[in-house]
Design a protein around this motif. Structure first.
Motif: not given
Lengths: 336, 336, 336
Positions: C129-134, C162-171, C196-201
């Protein structure tokens, strides 16, 4: 004939051996329901109030799940609400109100004797889920049930209890229950200075015909002839003198090496949880996880059938369960 | 014809006398289910969301139990979560989301008018469980229901209300409901200076044909001709001037001696709870516990059938209950 | 053949497209039950443990309601208890205990990877149901389900995030799922510098055959060719440099005017909630409430059938639901 119908379960002291035996017999019948080989809805429409004045996730969820497995509904207080208590409401008032809502009440409270106070205020059965340094009878019942499930009746067995034996309410209930149900238990109490088993518990052990020795924490090797070792946590704040805590630190820790070196083969190791898993804690090491000697998770698993049995008996539905049984229609993992 | 089908219950102001009567008639039918002479599962599959933005164990559990006794399930928020609200979420957003999950919503909120805001945001019925210094309509309904159960319709009776009448939302709802349902009530408002009944409530009493007098707290003997006394707590922080609090302290306390000395025989004493049981509190003494004049626990007991009635009406299942009745198969204590 | 029977759902990364498709197909079957055109009690007797180590009213109640709508019972922890965790208990211990009580566990935890840890400790299915920035896989599933419900399969569509794409796990979960399920998605990532969106994604998007562009927050007009806009909150504390926050402030806010001016006709606007409704927040204005382009409440509404589907599949009861259907016997408001 169900002698527990309508009764409270506030202490082991007030429970006789025949009642404890009835709980164990019923818990055995509950196992297929607790472990989802069968299901019952015998308590459909009944309501349990979990009246928790201090947080205890494990105990609260265990009671609630047990009631759900009988088909009943659960209303929770989790101990974190700024409840009316803090606005000056008496325990009597809170209890009496909830006694008008629910069919059975569990109580967890920081004050010794609180469960009895609640029981005196209401007509419905009250189950003590731990009160102050008083008692925690359902924990003792599931502990002893777990021993019997593995070893049979432990008459004449040697049972070592390690840790803070003064403040640990569960240990008091546990020792009382063992000496009440079985013959000739040989207790070994291993505790730091000042944290030994209180005289009133030792007195009731003597009276019942069991015996005990007391050992300082320097003698962890006193576990070597034990059939069962029950270890519990010892909190630093319990020591009057910090130097004493330092002296004792690390001496009551059990890990795989200790158990391999000192323990009898097949010794059974119990713990009431929570265990402190932090570095340097004085308890039980994670290297015993999965070790067959460790019965800690058997204890928590058995909490469900034992608490189901208690609810079924005090609400007098135990003899309706088998005939209302249905097959479980969802996926249940096989036990490994 | 059920006029409450799909409706909200956010205030007594918005409820007419015929609706209140329908709730009472239905509550009477609910009593055997509330008090476990019979059981129903008519709302099996339905979900209540208890949306509590401030803690209130009693009210939350009462709503939840009432819904369970109809067979429904309850999802709780207890008011202690650091909910999204604190991250800046609007009440509209929270309400609209939960309105997509549940069949009916109860709301408790520190802000006056919050229940109406929630009701405006969702399609499902919303029940006000107390909002700020606004209203607490279900409490008023169970209070008046309790009076009628003991005294019959209190037309023409004298009803004294004692304590902080300015900030006590339940008192506003209570006085409005009485003057709406009955003829010629004679209200006596006994309150400290500055904490008297607000003009808008008094205006609606006058309009309805009831009358009232206002008395300072020095005149607790104004209870002497009352058929019903409703006492509520007065909190120190409500006084602008601490000296005023000191002057008033202890003068609005009712104990057995006060009631024996000043009260009419058979006078009925109500209190909305929680009562402050600490030494020196200005309220209701424990020496009246068990006294037949004290109706406080009848009020809380009656919370279950009254709230069951409200749920049954707004969800339109009241006429299905009798035909789905089953016997209760667990132990229920006899009322003493 | 149900490939999800007994499985955990801890990440989108570990879910293949066929499994996601099975969840969507089952969710479609769940809709009449989620929206109370029909009811089922297929999971009567089963217990869900909502193991929440941080508060999240919305997600917790959504999981609980979904389980109730299948007939099962829910035991909650709300994340506000001073649980055993704080007394030094390991996540393994807590998980293993609850794994002995419940049939399925949901986990919300501040630590990335916690859901996997819980899953490794227990035999029963575990839903993240959501874990950290995972990850937050059920949120991603309901987001994409909502897109498909409105637009059909979005192959080849342009999706602006649009927004914080680094820490938003749901994104992260959302972007992974879209690129896994569909062909040729054209992603536009619009984010402040450093968020910005992390490289692994982005790597997994490239691998799957979708493409993406990255745009700074100065270019909110990059939404102009989007078929779907997903906006999420950006919290001030995520910025290393406060000056950077000031520079960006107000530039990623979408209101009716922005959408009318820049958006394609019929563009679909998603938000994971909670949205910050305070003055000056950088998100989504209330003037879009009720606007048909805003799909935010469709997302939360769809949480129920999607989570019902997940429970029904991992507990393997999906194919029993239709044949256990009953009519709903209480008042349900018509959708406007």
């Amino acid at each position: 004939m169900n002698n527990l119908k309508g009764k409270d379960l506030t202490s082991i002291e007030g429970l006789d051996a025949a009642d404890a035996r009835a709980i164990f017999d019923t818990a055995k019948l509950m196992e297929p329901f607790a472990f989802r080989q069968k299901l019952t809805r015998v308590l459909e429409g009944a309501v349990l109030a979990n009246l928790f004045f201090e947080p205890s996730t494990r105990t609260r969820i265990s009671f609630g799940t047990a009631f759900n497995r009988l088909g009943g509904e659960v209303r929770d207080t989790s101990g974190t609400e700024t409840t009316s208590i803090t606005k000056g409401e008496s325990l009597y008032d809170t209890a009496r109100v909830v006694g008008g809502y629910a069919d059975v009440i569990t109580v967890r409270h920081p004050k010794t004797g609180a469960a009895k106070e609640v029981a005196d205020a209401v007509d419905v059965p009250v189950i003590n889920g731990g009160d102050g340094v008083g008692e925690h009878p359902t924990q003792a019942l599931l502990d002893v049930y777990t021993i019997e499930a593995r070893l049979g009746k432990p008459n004449g067995k040697t049972i070592a209890i390690v840790g803070d034996l003064k403040f640990a309410r569960v240990i008091h209930s546990f020792a009382r229950l063992l000496s009440k149900m079985y013959q000739g238990i040989n207790f070994k109490f291993i505790a730091p200075n000042g944290l030994q088993m209180p005289e009133n518990v030792r007195e009731s052990i003597r009276t019942s015909g069991s015996q005990h020795t007391m050992t300082d924490h320097d003698s962890i090797n006193a576990i070597s002839d034990a059939d069962v070792i029950y270890i519990t946590r010892t909190q630093e704040e319990r020591f009057a003198d910090p130097a004493e805590y330092e002296r004792y630190k690390g001496k009551l820790r059990i890990d795989k090496k200790t158990l391999d070196t000192l323990g009898k083969p097949g010794v059974m190791l119990l713990h009431p949880m929570p265990r402190d898993s932090r570095e340097g804690s004085n308890e039980l090491d994670h290297d015993l996880d999965g070790d067959p000697r460790l019965a800690m998770f058997n204890q928590t698993d058995n909490g469900i059938p034992v608490r189901m049995a208690i609810f079924a008996l005090v609400l007098d539905v135990a003899d309706q369960i088998e005939k209302t049984a249905r097959p479980v229609n969802w996926h249940v993992p096989k036990k490994p």
